[in-house]
Scaffold this motif. Structure first.
Motif, mmCIF file in Angstrom:
data_model
loop_
_atom_site.group_PDB
_atom_site.id
_atom_site.type_symbol
_atom_site.label_atom_id
_atom_site.label_comp_id
_atom_site.label_asym_id
_atom_site.label_seq_id
_atom_site.Cartn_x
_atom_site.Cartn_y
_atom_site.Cartn_z
ATOM 1 N N LYS A 90 -2.917 0.256 4.189
ATOM 2 C CA LYS A 90 -3.393 1.379 3.370
ATOM 3 C C LYS A 90 -3.331 2.462 4.407
ATOM 4 O O LYS A 90 -4.095 2.500 5.497
ATOM 5 C CB LYS A 90 -4.622 1.561 2.615
ATOM 6 N N LYS A 102 -3.417 1.690 -5.752
ATOM 7 C CA LYS A 102 -4.439 2.407 -5.198
ATOM 8 C C LYS A 102 -4.022 2.658 -3.432
ATOM 9 O O LYS A 102 -4.867 2.803 -2.972
ATOM 10 C CB LYS A 102 -5.579 1.732 -5.051
ATOM 11 N N GLY A 103 -2.978 2.979 -3.382
ATOM 12 C CA GLY A 103 -2.491 3.494 -2.031
ATOM 13 C C GLY A 103 -2.018 2.027 -1.159
ATOM 14 O O GLY A 103 -1.577 2.422 0.043
ATOM 15 N N SER A 157 3.001 0.050 -4.889
ATOM 16 C CA SER A 157 1.797 0.301 -4.332
ATOM 17 C C SER A 157 0.820 0.544 -5.367
ATOM 18 O O SER A 157 1.058 1.125 -6.170
ATOM 19 C CB SER A 157 2.208 1.634 -3.680
#
Lengths: 117, 112
Positions: free
Chosen positions: B74, B57-58, B55
């Motif tokens: 996301k 940045k989310g 993952s």
């Protein structure tokens, strides 16, 4: 900045003139790629070098286009007798050939924007 | 023939909402899939690749070979996620080894 460097950033030329772009890849990256991107589209592959050898050319690369990488370091892309349809962003990318986590990841330059009047 | 399709040219969500950017591909083999992102006035940069299964940045993306998809997801979008996102496929064999095939991109806007 140790990333991929492209020069110039912008080029305005008249139809029929020749233009040349330069790309300096990340140091020690063996592979170098050229792509072209027009408005509203993703990048399209043009050609690819492994060291100084040009291993692949797209059908997009007409005989007016020529690319070189003479010493396996920087590369040039020349367009002869430019046409208005050549107006686009020309992107260069490089990647390492050796194994490891970065293998096959292509790192892009900021591009050269060509405008043919 | 290799092809990458991103059906949405534009996608808008509000901050905190889930977001999914769709990517479908056609390739007769085992592809390597990537998501690249381009923030305003910045160069194209790698966001994530399917073989890393991580993952960033989310964002996550799972390769679904049955549906030939590699959707980017996301759970809670942030304003700083606003950017152009490109799905790309790397050819792994033959004369087209190494080149990336890109989709046309999806412009994501996250509203406050």
């Amino acid at each position: 900045d140790t990333g991929v460097s492209q020069d110039p950033r912008h080029k305005i030329t008249k139809r029929g003139q020749n233009v040349t772009f330069r790309c300096d890849p990340i140091s020690e990256h063996n592979r170098l790629y050229w792509y072209r991107q027009t408005l509203g589209q993703g990048p399209e592959f043009l050609t690819y070098f492994q060291n100084e050898a040009q291993l692949e050319k797209s059908r997009l690369l007409s005989n007016r286009f020529s690319a070189e990488r003479p010493k396996g370091s920087f590369s040039t892309l020349e367009i002869q007798r430019t046409e208005q349809g050549d107006s686009a962003m020309y992107l260069c990318a490089s990647s390492p050939i050796a194994g490891g986590p970065e293998k096959n990841i292509q790192y892009f330059g900021a591009g050269t924007r060509l405008s043919v009047l | 023939a290799q092809r990458v399709t991103q059906p949405e040219k534009l996608l808008s969500v509000f901050k905190g909402a889930p977001v999914e950017l769709k990517c479908n591909y056609s390739y007769s083999g085992s592809p390597e899939l990537f998501w690249y992102v381009q923030y305003s006035r910045q160069r194209l940069q790698l966001l994530l690749r399917h073989i890393s299964r991580e993952s960033i940045k989310g964002f996550t993306a799972d390769l679904n070979k049955g549906e030939t998809s590699f959707h980017l997801k996301k759970p809670f979008a942030q304003e700083e996620d606003s950017a152009m996102y490109y799905c790309a496929l790397r050819s792994g064999r033959g004369s087209t080894l190494g080149r990336l095939y890109f989709g046309r991109g999806t412009q994501l806007t996250v509203w406050p």
